[in-house]
Design a protein around this motif. Structure first.
Motif, short mmCIF file in Angstrom:
data_model
loop_
_atom_site.label_atom_id
_atom_site.label_comp_id
_atom_site.label_asym_id
_atom_site.label_seq_id
_atom_site.Cartn_x
_atom_site.Cartn_y
_atom_site.Cartn_z
N LEU A 72 0.84 -1.20 0.00
CA LEU A 72 0.00 0.00 0.00
C LEU A 72 0.87 1.25 0.00
CD1 LEU A 72 -2.82 1.36 0.25
CD2 LEU A 72 -2.54 1.15 2.73
N LEU A 73 1.87 1.30 0.88
CA LEU A 73 2.74 2.47 0.94
C LEU A 73 3.59 2.61 -0.32
CD1 LEU A 73 3.41 2.38 4.70
CD2 LEU A 73 2.58 4.34 3.44
N ASP A 74 4.01 1.48 -0.89
CA ASP A 74 4.76 1.55 -2.15
C ASP A 74 3.94 2.22 -3.25
OD1 ASP A 74 7.20 0.45 -1.40
OD2 ASP A 74 6.63 -1.60 -1.97
N SER A 75 2.61 2.09 -3.19
CA SER A 75 1.75 2.70 -4.20
C SER A 75 1.59 4.21 -4.01
CB SER A 75 0.37 2.03 -4.19
OG SER A 75 -0.40 2.46 -3.09
N MET A 76 1.96 4.72 -2.83
CA MET A 76 1.72 6.13 -2.53
C MET A 76 2.97 6.97 -2.36
SD MET A 76 -1.48 6.04 0.15
CE MET A 76 -0.71 5.00 1.39
N LEU A 77 4.07 6.34 -1.95
CA LEU A 77 5.26 7.10 -1.57
C LEU A 77 6.52 6.51 -2.20
CD1 LEU A 77 4.46 7.26 2.24
CD2 LEU A 77 4.25 9.15 0.62
N PRO A 78 7.55 7.33 -2.38
CA PRO A 78 8.82 6.80 -2.88
C PRO A 78 9.55 6.02 -1.78
CG PRO A 78 8.99 9.17 -2.51
CD PRO A 78 7.56 8.78 -2.25
N ARG A 79 9.97 4.80 -2.12
CA ARG A 79 10.71 3.98 -1.17
C ARG A 79 12.15 4.47 -1.13
NH1 ARG A 79 10.85 -2.18 0.44
NH2 ARG A 79 8.66 -2.14 -0.13
N ILE A 80 12.73 4.43 0.06
CA ILE A 80 14.12 4.84 0.26
C ILE A 80 14.84 3.78 1.07
CG2 ILE A 80 13.61 7.32 0.14
CD1 ILE A 80 13.71 7.31 3.26
N SER A 81 16.15 3.88 1.11
CA SER A 81 16.93 3.03 1.99
C SER A 81 16.68 3.47 3.43
CB SER A 81 18.42 3.18 1.67
OG SER A 81 19.19 2.67 2.74
N PRO A 82 16.45 2.53 4.34
CA PRO A 82 16.25 2.92 5.74
C PRO A 82 17.40 3.76 6.30
CG PRO A 82 15.58 0.65 5.44
CD PRO A 82 16.25 1.08 4.15
N LEU A 83 18.60 3.53 5.80
CA LEU A 83 19.75 4.28 6.30
C LEU A 83 19.76 5.73 5.82
CD1 LEU A 83 22.55 1.60 5.97
CD2 LEU A 83 21.36 2.34 8.03
N SER A 84 18.98 6.04 4.80
CA SER A 84 18.92 7.42 4.32
C SER A 84 17.67 8.15 4.81
CB SER A 84 18.98 7.45 2.78
OG SER A 84 17.80 6.89 2.23
N ALA A 85 16.93 7.57 5.72
CA ALA A 85 15.70 8.17 6.22
C ALA A 85 15.98 9.44 7.02
CB ALA A 85 14.93 7.18 7.07
N TRP A 86 15.11 10.42 6.81
CA TRP A 86 15.16 11.67 7.58
C TRP A 86 14.15 11.58 8.71
CZ3 TRP A 86 14.22 15.14 2.71
CH2 TRP A 86 15.36 15.15 1.92
N VAL A 87 14.27 12.47 9.66
CA VAL A 87 13.28 12.57 10.73
C VAL A 87 11.91 12.77 10.08
CG1 VAL A 87 12.44 14.01 12.62
CG2 VAL A 87 14.87 13.45 12.45
N GLY A 88 10.95 11.96 10.51
CA GLY A 88 9.59 12.07 10.01
C GLY A 88 9.24 11.09 8.91
N ASP A 89 10.22 10.42 8.31
CA ASP A 89 9.92 9.43 7.28
C ASP A 89 9.28 8.20 7.91
OD1 ASP A 89 10.86 10.96 5.17
OD2 ASP A 89 12.86 10.07 5.20
#
Length: 137
Positions: A72-89
């Motif tokens: 579901l989230l893949d259909s709505m948002l760009p997936r990123i590497s967990p190591l590159s996540a910002w606060v709030g992702d």
């Protein structure tokens, strides 16, 4: 949105859920937390169908046409590497059935999430090692 604004928006969302115990019938679940976070960071996610149990939540997810929260989230948002996540992702971690997965908010080295040992959304430091997927908000 700069990182300070992201952190401020995230704290406002978490404050709404911090003292609300997980409850299927009271709209206090990880998907409600994630949707509130998406809206706080400028996204317009669809409304969450009303459900009152784990089974109802599973059926609501199936009606969307997706087999998992991850899909579901893949259909709505760009997936990123967990190591590159910002606060709030948003982050996906293992969870209890009926989903086997749960959503959390990245807090920069910890996750803000519902946890079995907390009365509401908690700051869980050791959960980062269990992140399966992440999405940029």
């Amino acid at each position: 949105m700069n990182l300070a604004a992201r952190a401020e928006a995230t704290e406002k969302v978490v404050a709404r859920f911090r003292n609300r115990p997980f409850d299927w019938s009271d709209r206090a679940t990880c998907i409600h937390l994630a949707r509130a976070q998406m809206r706080a960071l400028g996204h317009r996610p669809p409304a969450i169908p009303d459900f009152r149990s784990a089974l109802g939540a599973r059926k609501a997810l199936e009606r969307t046409g997706y087999a998992s929260l991850e899909a579901l989230l893949d259909s709505m948002l760009p997936r990123i590497s967990p190591l590159s996540a910002w606060v709030g992702d948003l982050m996906l971690v293992p969870g209890k059935e009926p989903f086997g997965e749960a959503l959390a908010i990245n807090a920069g080295g910890a996750l803000l999430m519902y946890h079995a040992e907390a009365d509401g959304v908690a700051n869980v430091v050791d959960a980062m090692v269990h992140v399966r997927a992440a999405w940029r908000l």
